[in-house]
Design a protein around this motif. Structure first.
Motif, PDB file in Angstrom:
ATOM      1  N   ARG A 289      42.362  58.147   1.649  1.00 31.31           N
ATOM      2  CA  ARG A 289      43.242  57.028   1.931  1.00 31.31           C
ATOM      3  C   ARG A 289      42.397  55.798   2.162  1.00 31.31           C
ATOM      4  O   ARG A 289      41.416  55.862   2.892  1.00 31.31           O
ATOM      5  CB  ARG A 289      44.017  57.322   3.218  1.00 31.31           C
ATOM      6  CG  ARG A 289      45.493  57.254   3.144  1.00 31.31           C
ATOM      7  CD  ARG A 289      46.149  57.600   4.479  1.00 31.31           C
ATOM      8  NE  ARG A 289      45.354  57.253   5.643  1.00 31.31           N
ATOM      9  CZ  ARG A 289      45.016  58.128   6.585  1.00 31.31           C
ATOM     10  NH1 ARG A 289      45.328  59.396   6.475  1.00 31.31           N
ATOM     11  NH2 ARG A 289      44.329  57.735   7.647  1.00 31.31           N
ATOM     12  N   ASP A 290      42.789  54.682   1.582  1.00 32.68           N
ATOM     13  CA  ASP A 290      42.022  53.453   1.804  1.00 32.68           C
ATOM     14  C   ASP A 290      42.941  52.384   2.391  1.00 32.68           C
ATOM     15  O   ASP A 290      43.545  51.615   1.667  1.00 32.68           O
ATOM     16  CB  ASP A 290      41.408  52.982   0.486  1.00 32.68           C
ATOM     17  CG  ASP A 290      40.420  51.845   0.690  1.00 32.68           C
ATOM     18  OD1 ASP A 290      40.019  51.595   1.849  1.00 32.68           O
ATOM     19  OD2 ASP A 290      40.058  51.201  -0.309  1.00 32.68           O
ATOM     20  N   GLU A 291      43.044  52.384   3.705  1.00 34.23           N
ATOM     21  CA  GLU A 291      43.867  51.395   4.399  1.00 34.23           C
ATOM     22  C   GLU A 291      42.946  50.450   5.154  1.00 34.23           C
ATOM     23  O   GLU A 291      41.863  50.847   5.568  1.00 34.23           O
ATOM     24  CB  GLU A 291      44.778  52.099   5.422  1.00 34.23           C
ATOM     25  CG  GLU A 291      45.730  53.120   4.814  1.00 34.23           C
ATOM     26  CD  GLU A 291      46.816  52.469   3.968  1.00 34.23           C
ATOM     27  OE1 GLU A 291      47.286  51.377   4.352  1.00 34.23           O
ATOM     28  OE2 GLU A 291      47.166  53.036   2.918  1.00 34.23           O
ATOM     29  N   PRO A 292      43.383  49.209   5.377  1.00 35.81           N
ATOM     30  CA  PRO A 292      42.523  48.244   6.079  1.00 35.81           C
ATOM     31  C   PRO A 292      42.021  48.762   7.427  1.00 35.81           C
ATOM     32  O   PRO A 292      40.889  48.474   7.828  1.00 35.81           O
ATOM     33  CB  PRO A 292      43.447  47.043   6.287  1.00 35.81           C
ATOM     34  CG  PRO A 292      44.485  47.163   5.231  1.00 35.81           C
ATOM     35  CD  PRO A 292      44.644  48.633   4.943  1.00 35.81           C
ATOM     36  N   SER A 293      42.845  49.549   8.117  1.00 33.82           N
ATOM     37  CA  SER A 293      42.464  50.022   9.456  1.00 33.82           C
ATOM     38  C   SER A 293      41.560  51.257   9.420  1.00 33.82           C
ATOM     39  O   SER A 293      41.008  51.666  10.436  1.00 33.82           O
ATOM     40  CB  SER A 293      43.730  50.355  10.243  1.00 33.82           C
ATOM     41  OG  SER A 293      44.438  51.368   9.551  1.00 33.82           O
ATOM     42  N   ASP A 294      41.437  51.883   8.241  1.00 35.74           N
ATOM     43  CA  ASP A 294      40.672  53.125   8.137  1.00 35.74           C
ATOM     44  C   ASP A 294      39.172  52.870   8.074  1.00 35.74           C
ATOM     45  O   ASP A 294      38.740  51.815   7.628  1.00 35.74           O
ATOM     46  CB  ASP A 294      41.078  53.898   6.870  1.00 35.74           C
ATOM     47  CG  ASP A 294      42.469  54.485   7.007  1.00 35.74           C
ATOM     48  OD1 ASP A 294      42.867  54.770   8.145  1.00 35.74           O
ATOM     49  OD2 ASP A 294      43.141  54.653   5.975  1.00 35.74           O
ATOM     50  N   PRO A 295      38.372  53.873   8.512  1.00 33.39           N
ATOM     51  CA  PRO A 295      36.920  53.733   8.328  1.00 33.39           C
ATOM     52  C   PRO A 295      36.624  53.614   6.834  1.00 33.39           C
ATOM     53  O   PRO A 295      37.257  54.291   6.030  1.00 33.39           O
ATOM     54  CB  PRO A 295      36.354  55.036   8.904  1.00 33.39           C
ATOM     55  CG  PRO A 295      37.506  55.956   9.082  1.00 33.39           C
ATOM     56  CD  PRO A 295      38.754  55.123   9.148  1.00 33.39           C
ATOM     57  N   LYS A 296      35.727  52.741   6.481  1.00 33.76           N
ATOM     58  CA  LYS A 296      35.405  52.532   5.065  1.00 33.76           C
ATOM     59  C   LYS A 296      34.605  53.698   4.495  1.00 33.76           C
ATOM     60  O   LYS A 296      33.825  54.325   5.188  1.00 33.76           O
ATOM     61  CB  LYS A 296      34.599  51.246   4.890  1.00 33.76           C
ATOM     62  CG  LYS A 296      35.463  49.997   4.973  1.00 33.76           C
ATOM     63  CD  LYS A 296      36.221  49.769   3.668  1.00 33.76           C
ATOM     64  CE  LYS A 296      37.490  48.954   3.839  1.00 33.76           C
ATOM     65  NZ  LYS A 296      38.699  49.772   4.057  1.00 33.76           N
ATOM     66  N   PHE A 297      34.821  53.947   3.223  1.00 34.54           N
ATOM     67  CA  PHE A 297      34.053  54.969   2.519  1.00 34.54           C
ATOM     68  C   PHE A 297      32.694  54.370   2.151  1.00 34.54           C
ATOM     69  O   PHE A 297      32.619  53.398   1.409  1.00 34.54           O
ATOM     70  CB  PHE A 297      34.805  55.387   1.252  1.00 34.54           C
ATOM     71  CG  PHE A 297      34.003  56.282   0.339  1.00 34.54           C
ATOM     72  CD1 PHE A 297      33.804  57.614   0.657  1.00 34.54           C
ATOM     73  CD2 PHE A 297      33.459  55.791  -0.844  1.00 34.54           C
ATOM     74  CE1 PHE A 297      33.069  58.450  -0.180  1.00 34.54           C
ATOM     75  CE2 PHE A 297      32.724  56.618  -1.689  1.00 34.54           C
ATOM     76  CZ  PHE A 297      32.539  57.946  -1.348  1.00 34.54           C
ATOM     77  N   HIS A 298      31.628  54.921   2.720  1.00 32.77           N
ATOM     78  CA  HIS A 298      30.276  54.492   2.351  1.00 32.77           C
ATOM     79  C   HIS A 298      29.592  55.630   1.628  1.00 32.77           C
ATOM     80  O   HIS A 298      29.334  56.672   2.230  1.00 32.77           O
ATOM     81  CB  HIS A 298      29.450  54.127   3.592  1.00 32.77           C
ATOM     82  CG  HIS A 298      29.939  52.897   4.285  1.00 32.77           C
ATOM     83  ND1 HIS A 298      29.793  51.641   3.759  1.00 32.77           N
ATOM     84  CD2 HIS A 298      30.584  52.746   5.465  1.00 32.77           C
ATOM     85  CE1 HIS A 298      30.330  50.755   4.580  1.00 32.77           C
ATOM     86  NE2 HIS A 298      30.821  51.398   5.617  1.00 32.77           N
ATOM     87  N   ARG A 299      29.328  55.397   0.363  1.00 32.53           N
ATOM     88  CA  ARG A 299      28.721  56.434  -0.460  1.00 32.53           C
ATOM     89  C   ARG A 299      27.425  56.963   0.142  1.00 32.53           C
ATOM     90  O   ARG A 299      27.217  58.165   0.229  1.00 32.53           O
ATOM     91  CB  ARG A 299      28.425  55.843  -1.830  1.00 32.53           C
ATOM     92  CG  ARG A 299      28.544  56.843  -2.943  1.00 32.53           C
ATOM     93  CD  ARG A 299      28.519  56.162  -4.250  1.00 32.53           C
ATOM     94  NE  ARG A 299      27.431  55.178  -4.291  1.00 32.53           N
ATOM     95  CZ  ARG A 299      26.870  54.789  -5.442  1.00 32.53           C
ATOM     96  NH1 ARG A 299      27.273  55.285  -6.572  1.00 32.53           N
ATOM     97  NH2 ARG A 299      25.896  53.889  -5.428  1.00 32.53           N
TER      98      ARG A 299
END
Length: 123
Positions: A82-92
């Motif tokens: 899930r990619d929501e503004p409040s979510d932790p960002k996915f860092h490869r």
């Protein structure tokens, strides 16, 4: 409510103690289905413990490939989160390091041995 944004990333790695056989290339074969379950079990539990755990949705094995003249088996996995503004960002890079740590420096996945140079994460 805003619509749910789902993003995918791919995960590739090579298992050095699983000999590639032609039935692994066939998604409907018993061998493919049973290996797929095993891989899902391992990869899913690792990703749930990683920094994307809270937003992680799931994974699917897309292919097994022959490596090193069939001595090794390459595994291709596609995962969603899930990619929501409040979510932790996915860092490869972060996920790569976490998976590396959880697989003993990319050498072990359960009772499977990994080629330590073979892990790729593509966001």
């Amino acid at each position: 409510p805003p619509s749910l944004v789902v993003r995918n990333f791919t995960l590739n790695f090579t298992i050095t103690n699983l000999q590639f056989t032609t039935d692994l290339a066939m998604p409907n074969s018993k061998k493919f289905k049973s290996m797929e379950k095993v891989m899902y079990h391992y990869v899913d539990s690792l990703l749930q413990k990683s920094s994307i755990g809270p937003t992680y949705i799931g994974c699917k094995v897309t292919a097994f490939r022959s490596k090193k003249d069939r001595d090794d088996t390459g595994v291709d996995v596609i995962c969603s989160y899930r990619d929501e503004p409040s979510d932790p960002k996915f860092h490869r890079e972060r996920v790569y390091h976490e998976l590396s740590n959880m697989t003993n420096g990319i050498t072990k996945l359960g009772h499977y041995s990994l080629n330590s140079q073979s892990l790729y994460i593509n966001g």
